[in-house]
Structure formats: structure tokens, C-alpha cells
Design an enzyme around this catalytic site. Structure first.
Site, PDB file in Angstrom:
ATOM      1  N   SER A 239      39.832  32.817  34.335  1.00 24.10           N
ATOM      2  CA  SER A 239      39.634  34.172  33.834  1.00 24.10           C
ATOM      3  C   SER A 239      39.195  35.058  34.986  1.00 24.10           C
ATOM      4  CB  SER A 239      38.580  34.156  32.719  1.00 24.10           C
ATOM      5  OG  SER A 239      38.370  35.448  32.181  1.00 24.10           O
ATOM      6  N   CYS A 240      39.230  36.397  34.758  1.00 25.22           N
ATOM      7  CA  CYS A 240      38.766  37.340  35.790  1.00 25.22           C
ATOM      8  C   CYS A 240      38.563  38.691  35.128  1.00 25.22           C
ATOM      9  CB  CYS A 240      39.754  37.415  36.952  1.00 25.22           C
ATOM     10  SG  CYS A 240      41.398  38.013  36.470  1.00 25.22           S
ATOM     11  N   GLY A 241      38.878  39.783  35.810  1.00 31.32           N
ATOM     12  CA  GLY A 241      38.724  41.102  35.225  1.00 31.32           C
ATOM     13  C   GLY A 241      39.867  41.488  34.305  1.00 31.32           C
ATOM     14  N   GLY A 243      43.147  39.416  34.485  1.00 32.79           N
ATOM     15  CA  GLY A 243      44.201  38.409  34.585  1.00 32.79           C
ATOM     16  C   GLY A 243      44.936  38.361  35.904  1.00 32.79           C
ATOM     17  N   TRP A 268      38.410  39.648  31.185  1.00 33.76           N
ATOM     18  CA  TRP A 268      37.250  40.449  30.808  1.00 33.76           C
ATOM     19  C   TRP A 268      37.626  41.815  30.235  1.00 33.76           C
ATOM     20  CZ3 TRP A 268      32.899  38.384  29.703  1.00 33.76           C
ATOM     21  CH2 TRP A 268      31.806  39.203  29.420  1.00 33.76           C
TER      22      TRP A 268
END
Length: 284
Positions: A239-241, A243, A268
Site C-alpha cells: 500500500s502507499c498514498g 497505489g 491511503w
């Protein structure tokens, strides 16, 4: 490093294969608004010879309110056909940051069932630092059919990730900077809560890169994941901000031979605005 046309290749490899008839190069540069960089304008000014521009924001699901979600199969196929990318091609993806957004496009190709796709290690900065050639004209594209076999196991949605968070399996690994993960730094997108998905671990994507923005060795990469408390013997959701950099983690896992990974496409941007899911702060 060992060149692998399915994950990561060096600038030397690309220079040797630059004129291969079945090679297709994609400039997948993408930046956050705060960076004030225009990837399309930079591509127009100078790009690796033969490269086409892959617009991450445009080649996405226009029906979603979330940023650059994976496009429908038909849209991906039509865009690739128009760009002259299809069956039988070896695809090399690079970006203007070194390694940041190119792995996102590598993941998209994997999601669509394409195997012969790799990221250029060090990207355009390394290519330019080595004084290799560039051009300012886009190549002439000829239509090429692409056979797509969608790989459901490579993508996860908010319901699946919420389930993983509750049960603690598969592991969730977040690629954002440590301060954002802990909830100490504001999110670059408005309206999002600060913090991380409960029970997730933090491996900032930059910790997987050397100073020249090339990827660390497999051994050093493994050490980074293990130091963050990630069990590499178990399945992982990255996961991240939004994708994008989650795909850097996915690429790193694939290079290590860890095949049980998937990417949380909403990341996120979705979790941080969802009122019904929990948010944790502080260390993992």
C-alpha cells in the site's frame, strides 16, 4: 545487478537492445502536484529514443473518484493498441525520478497478464548521467493487438484489506514516508485522515533504493523488509498514498522471488477518507 527482462534491467542492457524490433519503451513519469513537474512536457523535450509516453492519470478508471485506479481491461487494450504495444513485445518502463512511478506501470502490465515487462534501473536520471542518447520526437506507432488475461490475485480492494487488517493476514506493508505512516505529517491530498492501516508495517519505498536511485541488491532489500518486521515467508499486500509507490515494494518482492504479493489499488487515498475503517498512528 543481474538483468531480468521480467523485473529490472540496467541502462547497459537497454542500450544494447535499443534497436531490437520487438522492444517497446514507455516513459511512465508521474509526480505529486507539490513537485511542480510536468511529465508530459519533460517527455516532449527529451526522452529515451523510441519511448512512448504512458499517462498514468489518463490510462485509468475514469469512473472512479480515486486517483489513477487500474483501468478497465478494454481501455488498457485500446490505449496499448494505439501506442503500438502488444503481443510479442518486450516492454521496458522508466520514469524521470529514477525509480518511483515506473513500477506502477510494470504492475499494470502484470495485472493484465503480461510477463515480458521490466523497469529500467535508475530510470532517466541514470541514462542522462551516463550521457546516453535522447530524442524529442515521439515514435511512429503501428497498431498491435494485446491479449489480456486479468490477474485478480495481484490487486486488492478496501474490503479485502480491511479483512487482512482485522485478521493480521496477509501482511500489509506501507510504502509511504515514516512521518506520514505515523500520522505526524499531513497527507498531500485534502480530506484524508493521518496515520496508517492497523497492523500494517512501514517500508518507505526510498529505503529500497541506493543514492543513485537504483534498486538495492536482493540481499539488502531482504534486510530492509526484515528490519521492518515483515515476514517474507507469508503473503503481503503493498500500500502507499495512491497505489503508485506501493508498486516499488511489489517489484522488490518479485525480484526476491516472493510471489505471494498483491497491491491495494485505492491505498491511503481510499482508506484515509473511508469513515468506517480504523486508522492507527505512531509506530507499527
Amino acid at each position: 545487478m543481474i538483468d531480468d527482462p521480467k523485473t529490472l534491467v540496467s541502462t547497459d542492457w537497454l542500450a544494447k537492445h535499443l534497436k531490437d524490433p520487438d522492444l517497446r519503451i514507455l516513459d511512465a513519469s508521474w509526480y505529486l502536484p507539490a513537485e511542480e513537474r510536468d511529465p508530459k512536457a519533460e517527455y516532449t523535450a527529451a526522452h529515451i529514443p523510441g519511448a512512448r509516453f504512458f499517462d498514468i492519470d489518463e490510462i485509468s478508471d475514469a469512473r472512479s473518484e480515486l486517483p489513477h485506479m487500474a483501468p478497465p481491461i478494454e481501455k488498457f487494450m485500446s490505449r496499448m493498441r494505439a501506442m503500438g504495444v502488444g503481443d510479442g513485445h518486450q516492454v521496458i518502463v522508466y520514469d524521470g525520478a529514477g525509480i518511483m512511478s515506473a513500477p506502477r506501470v510494470w504492475w499494470l502490465f502484470k495485472l493484465m497478464g503480461q510477463e515480458n515487462v521490466a523497469v529500467l534501473d535508475g530510470g532517466l536520471p541514470k541514462w542522462l548521467a551516463e550521457e546516453r542518447p535522447t530524442e524529442d520526437m515521439p515514435p511512429i506507432a503501428r497498431d498491435r493487438h494485446m491479449t489480456v488475461r486479468f490477474q485478480n490475485h495481484l490487486v486488492r480492494d478496501v474490503t479485502q484489506v480491511a479483512h487482512a487488517s482485522k485478521l493480521g493476514t496477509p501482511q500489509i506493508v506501507d510504502a509511504r514516508a515514516a512521518a506520514r505512516f505515523r500520522g505526524e505529517a499531513p497527507e498531500p491530498r485534502e480530506g484524508l485522515r493521518a496515520g496508517h492501516i492497523p497492523k500494517s508495517r512501514n517500508v518507505p519505498f526510498g529505503t529500497l533504493l541506493n543514492e543513485d536511485q537504483t534498486m538495492k541488491s536482493v540481499e539488502d532489500t531482504r534486510a530492509v523488509f526484515e528490519a521492518a518486521g515483515v515476514d517474507l515467508g507469508k503473503p503481503i499486500v503493498t500500500s502507499c498514498g495512491s497505489g503508485v509507490t506501493a508498486a516499488v515494494l511489489a517489484l522488490a518482492l518479485e525480484r526476491m522471488g516472493h510471489s505471494e504479493w498483491s497491491l491495494y489499488d485505492g491505498s491511503w487515498a481510499e482508506w484515509g477518507m473511508f469513515p468506517t475503517v480504523s486508522v492507527a498512528t505512531g509506530e507499527a
